[in-house]
Design an enzyme around this catalytic site. Structure first.
Site, PDB file in Angstrom:
ATOM      1  N   SER A  72      -4.455  -3.254   5.048  1.00 44.81           N
ATOM      2  CA  SER A  72      -4.144  -2.953   3.648  1.00 44.81           C
ATOM      3  C   SER A  72      -5.018  -1.787   3.197  1.00 44.81           C
ATOM      4  O   SER A  72      -5.514  -1.021   4.037  1.00 44.81           O
ATOM      5  CB  SER A  72      -4.366  -4.199   2.780  1.00 44.81           C
ATOM      6  OG  SER A  72      -3.823  -4.004   1.500  1.00 44.81           O
ATOM      7  N   ASN A  73      -5.201  -1.607   1.918  1.00 43.35           N
ATOM      8  CA  ASN A  73      -6.023  -0.505   1.418  1.00 43.35           C
ATOM      9  C   ASN A  73      -6.739  -0.937   0.137  1.00 43.35           C
ATOM     10  O   ASN A  73      -6.580  -2.063  -0.317  1.00 43.35           O
ATOM     11  CB  ASN A  73      -5.163   0.744   1.196  1.00 43.35           C
ATOM     12  CG  ASN A  73      -4.046   0.474   0.217  1.00 43.35           C
ATOM     13  OD1 ASN A  73      -4.297   0.237  -0.952  1.00 43.35           O
ATOM     14  ND2 ASN A  73      -2.808   0.486   0.697  1.00 43.35           N
TER      15      ASN A  73
END
Ligand SMILES: Cc1cc2nc3c(=O)[nH]c(=O)nc-3n(C[C@H](O)[C@H](O)[C@H](O)COP(=O)(O)O)c2cc1C
Length: 420
Positions: A228-229
């Site tokens: 993810s980020n």
């Protein structure tokens, strides 16, 4: 490259970025229920947002929370008495009702709702309610047994028929210890606040259908891990909320990793992966007037996520990543009159990269963010946006609170809507 409109402009007090509540005259009537304490938070929020707040209390309400508390929170004397001594020049119910732009009754007791429905004016609060001729918002709060009483339901329906807006009640714990939970709890102060904000804001985007994406997507590595980020989703959430405050019908497609609660007043569709976000956008795109892609979608996903948890003892895994679908490009290729806005997050050659994105994808606007700046970092309160559009137009905004930056972005989208 031409540098068009305001660069590093000071905040313009006339712009739409000012809260819709500044200097707005709201009458908040508090009646005698245990939820009166919740209206302390509501009053505080309204005053902090710049509202001119006039509190009115019934005699019963003053048994629950003192007028002194509300006078202190609102900075204005609380009105309780129909016949103050000495008498004011103008009848107090008329001067108060005529100054208010919105009347909010929170909490509203069964008794007060009954009085409103039947035109009874036997104290100052009910006389003001009868005199008031603009929008009224009522937040009922009572025990579930009272709420389902046929008399209460009849009265609520009568108020609805007269365009009085009812917010809540909601289900949950009751105020009193040992009371059975159920439907009757006053809507939370935040929800009442949001609705007040909406009722007092301009409706220039009424009938516009806006689709916003926000938050990070998650791509599974195995059943427990994902790629993810750092996106918090706050900018997309804020854009959605500010579009709603312009009266738009907003659908927010929100990555599950976004922090906090989604904004009030918008339809929320939760998604996990880029693929799910893409499907959610595609199925709604045709019926929208504006798409704002503020989500931080993953650019790669696992070619084949592991079906069971990867074990350390099996050595270092090698990840085979494949590109995800480019949703912004898909939207630009399939548009039929929709305005399409993308976000770009670049850590180097910012403007050149964003300009390339604008031209290659064919978006109407790219909003560029540089998260390496302290005043524009992930999850922070402020953001420094640069807004790029066709014809080499560029607006460099200063670092602004996210709601103000969102308003400036929406202002720059406004002229792109086809005229009706
Ligand atoms: C402890 C206590 C809590 C009460 N809570 C509520 C309530 O949540 N909702 C309600 O409709 N009435 C509630 N009542 C009853 C009202 O206070 C009563 O009907 C009163 O006449 C309402 O007056 P008003 O509508 O003029 O404020 C409560 C009474 C007591 C003693």
């Amino acid at each position: 490259m031409t540098r068009g409109e305001s660069q590093d402009s000071q905040h313009d007090p006339s712009s739409a970025s000012i809260s819709s509540l500044v200097n707005r005259h709201v009458i908040l009537t508090i009646t005698g229920g245990i939820a009166a304490y919740k209206s302390c938070f509501l009053a505080r929020g309204l005053v902090q947002a710049g509202c001119e707040l006039q509190i009115v209390m019934t005699e019963s309400a003053a048994r629950f929370v003192t007028p002194l508390t509300f006078a202190t929170l609102s900075g204005n004397p609380v009105l309780t008495d129909m016949f103050p001594n000495p008498p004011p020049e103008k009848p107090i119910h008329l001067s108060t009702a005529n100054r208010g732009e919105l009347l909010v009754i929170a909490p509203a007791t069964a008794n007060f709702i009954g009085k409103m429905a039947n035109g009874i004016a036997d104290d100052l609060a009910s006389t003001i309610a009868l005199t008031f001729r603009k929008q009224v918002l009522v937040a009922p709060a009572m025990n579930p047994q009272m709420w389902i009483a046929p008399a209460v339901q009849d009265n609520i329906n009568r108020l609805r028929d007269r365009d009085v807006e009812i917010i809540g009640p909601v289900s949950g714990e009751m105020g009193g210890v040992g009371e059975t939970p159920g439907l009757g709890r006053m809507a939370e102060p935040d929800a009442v606040f949001s609705r007040i904000e909406e009722l007092l804001s301009g409706q220039e985007w009424k009938d516009r259908r806006v689709l916003v994406t926000s938050g990070p997507t998650r791509e599974a590595i195995d059943p427990v891990r994902f790629i993810s980020n750092r996106s918090s989703g706050r900018m997309g959430d804020t854009v959605a909320r500010r579009a709603r405050l312009r009266g738009a019908d907003v659908t927010l497609i929100r990555g599950r990793g976004a922090t906090g609660s989604p904004p009030d007043g918008v339809n929320v569709v939760e998604v996990e992966t880029t693929c799910e976000m893409s499907e959610a956008v595609k199925s709604r795109f045709e019926n929208c007037d504006l798409l704002i892609m503020a989500a931080a979608v993953a650019d790669w996903t696992m070619a084949e996520p592991a079906k069971s948890k990867l074990k350390k003892r099996n050595g270092e895994p090698v990840f085979n990543l494949v590109k995800t679908e480019d949703i912004l490009t898909w939207a630009c290729d399939h548009r039929n009159g929709q305005v399409v806005v993308g976000f770009a997050l670049e850590t180097e050659n910012h403007i050149e990269q964003a300009r390339l994105k604008l031209e290659q994808k064919g978006a109407d606007i790219i909003a560029l963010n540089d998260p390496t700046r302290k005043d524009s970092a992930f999850g922070g309160d402020s953001i420094k946006l640069t807004i790029l559009s066709g014809g080499d137009r560029i607006i460099e905004l200063p670092a602004l609170p996210k709601n103000e930056a969102a308003d400036r972005l929406l202002d720059s989208i406004q002229p792109l809507f086809p005229t009706r």
